[in-house]
Design an enzyme around this catalytic site. Structure first.
Site, mmCIF file in Angstrom:
data_model
loop_
_atom_site.group_PDB
_atom_site.id
_atom_site.type_symbol
_atom_site.label_atom_id
_atom_site.label_comp_id
_atom_site.label_asym_id
_atom_site.label_seq_id
_atom_site.Cartn_x
_atom_site.Cartn_y
_atom_site.Cartn_z
ATOM 1 C CG ASN A 33 -1.745 1.089 1.484
ATOM 2 O OD1 ASN A 33 -1.740 1.843 0.643
ATOM 3 N ND2 ASN A 33 -2.204 1.256 2.522
ATOM 4 C CD1 TRP A 34 3.529 0.993 -2.935
ATOM 5 C CD2 TRP A 34 3.688 2.062 -4.714
ATOM 6 N NE1 TRP A 34 4.074 0.319 -3.830
ATOM 7 C CE2 TRP A 34 4.286 0.861 -4.791
ATOM 8 C CE3 TRP A 34 3.545 2.956 -5.760
ATOM 9 C CZ2 TRP A 34 4.991 0.352 -6.176
ATOM 10 C CZ3 TRP A 34 4.146 2.678 -6.967
ATOM 11 C CH2 TRP A 34 4.833 1.550 -7.161
ATOM 12 C CE LYS A 35 0.335 3.279 4.811
ATOM 13 N NZ LYS A 35 0.338 3.498 6.165
ATOM 14 C CG HIS A 94 -5.555 1.676 5.122
ATOM 15 N ND1 HIS A 94 -5.262 2.624 6.066
ATOM 16 C CD2 HIS A 94 -4.536 0.536 4.835
ATOM 17 C CE1 HIS A 94 -3.749 2.233 6.356
ATOM 18 N NE2 HIS A 94 -3.600 1.161 5.635
ATOM 19 C CD GLU A 132 -2.689 5.361 6.950
ATOM 20 O OE1 GLU A 132 -2.743 5.446 5.616
ATOM 21 O OE2 GLU A 132 -1.914 4.698 7.435
ATOM 22 C CD GLU A 179 -3.353 -2.972 7.186
ATOM 23 O OE1 GLU A 179 -2.363 -3.040 6.820
ATOM 24 O OE2 GLU A 179 -4.175 -1.979 6.922
ATOM 25 N N GLY A 232 2.303 1.778 10.645
ATOM 26 C CA GLY A 232 3.234 2.804 10.497
ATOM 27 C C GLY A 232 3.966 3.573 11.835
ATOM 28 C CB SER A 244 5.377 -2.206 11.684
ATOM 29 O OG SER A 244 4.616 -0.895 11.907
ATOM 30 N N GLY A 271 3.129 -1.449 4.218
ATOM 31 C CA GLY A 271 2.908 0.007 4.024
ATOM 32 C C GLY A 271 4.238 0.705 3.695
ATOM 33 N N GLY A 272 5.068 1.075 4.663
ATOM 34 C CA GLY A 272 5.945 1.828 4.604
ATOM 35 C C GLY A 272 7.279 1.009 3.648
#
Ligand code: PEP
Length: 252
Positions: A9-11, A97, A99, A169, A175, A215, A236-237
């Site tokens: 997920n590149w956000k 998600h 977010e 998640e 994150g 993470s 994610g990251g």
């Protein structure tokens, strides 16, 4: 055998050129990796989906979206419909998600409508859910996740689950550098699989892929992926770096 999946997920990261470069770099890193029964998915921002799909064509990488509006079309400024994604050849989309839930007020009710729109349009959802830190600390994590699943999935049909990937998640792990322990992940994944079995039968439960997100990095991926009910990860990251993402793919 359940399909293993590693999705990135590149956000809100990477412009068009960077997005294409990252796809090529990942492809380069995994070109010799045996990916039988494993899907690799990247989810760039909307504006890069068209170029990303072209770059990823004929590669081992699938391109998916991060969100979708539930309406067919209309006066929803800034939103993107199923038809628009389909017209780019993008048929998988992240829904729910944390977010989106937190910053864009996507409630279970909204997410239920989005899921239905995904399914009605013959698309596939990566459906996210998870508890907050306060719920984990008060030992209410299973209750909270059970509620989220009941509010969003329980009025679907068993056959709908062919087009649903679940992603647990824990919000406190996204994150933050904090990861659920392998045992915490397994406890939740097993709980979710049992909830699905109880409501939709063993076949659906045994076939659905349940991903862990929060993470995941090269140093912890193998341990998490080795858990019986963990079928891969939503990353994610670490998905923004080709070496790290490839290392996570190799850990599956
Ligand atoms: C995510 O955003 O879905 C996620 C899991 O992020 P991170 O890996 O950075 O925690």
């Amino acid at each position: 055998m359940r399909t293993k999946i590693v999705a990135g997920n590149w956000k809100m990261n990477k412009n068009e050129e960077e997005s294409n470069q990252l796809i090529k770099a990942i492809q380069n890193e995994i070109s010799t990796v045996n990916l039988s029964n494993t899907r690799v998915i990247v989810c760039p921002p909307f504006v890069n989906l068209s170029a990303a799909s072209k770059t990823a064509k004929d590669s081992k990488i699938e391109v998916a979206a991060q969100n979708m509006h539930e309406a067919k079309n209309g006066a929803y400024t800034g939103e993107i419909s199923a038809d628009m994604l389909n017209s780019l050849g993008v048929s998988t989309v992240i829904i729910g998600h944390s977010e989106r839930r937190e910053y864009f007020n996507e409630t279970d009710e909204v997410l239920s409508a989005k899921l239905k729109a995904v399914l009605e349009n013959n698309m596939e959802a990566i459906f996210c859910f998870g508890e907050k830190l306060s719920e984990r600390k008060t030992d209410n994590h299973l209750l909270e996740v059970g509620n989220q699943l009941r509010n969003t999935l329980f009025d679907l049909k068993a056959e709908d689950f062919k087009n649903i990937i679940l992603a647990y998640e824990p919000v406190w792990a996204i994150g933050t550098g904090e990861t659920a322990s392998p045992e915490q992940a397994q406890e939740m994944h097993s709980f979710v699989r049992n909830v699905v079995a109880k409501n939709f039968g063993d076949e659906v439960a045994n076939n659905i892929s349940i991903l862990y997100g929060g993470s995941v990095k090269p140093s912890n991926a193998k341990e998490i992926f080795s858990q019986k009910d963990v079928d891969g990860g939503l990353i994610g990251g670490a998905s923004l770096n080709a070496n790290d993402f490839a290392a996570i793919i190799k850990a599956i």
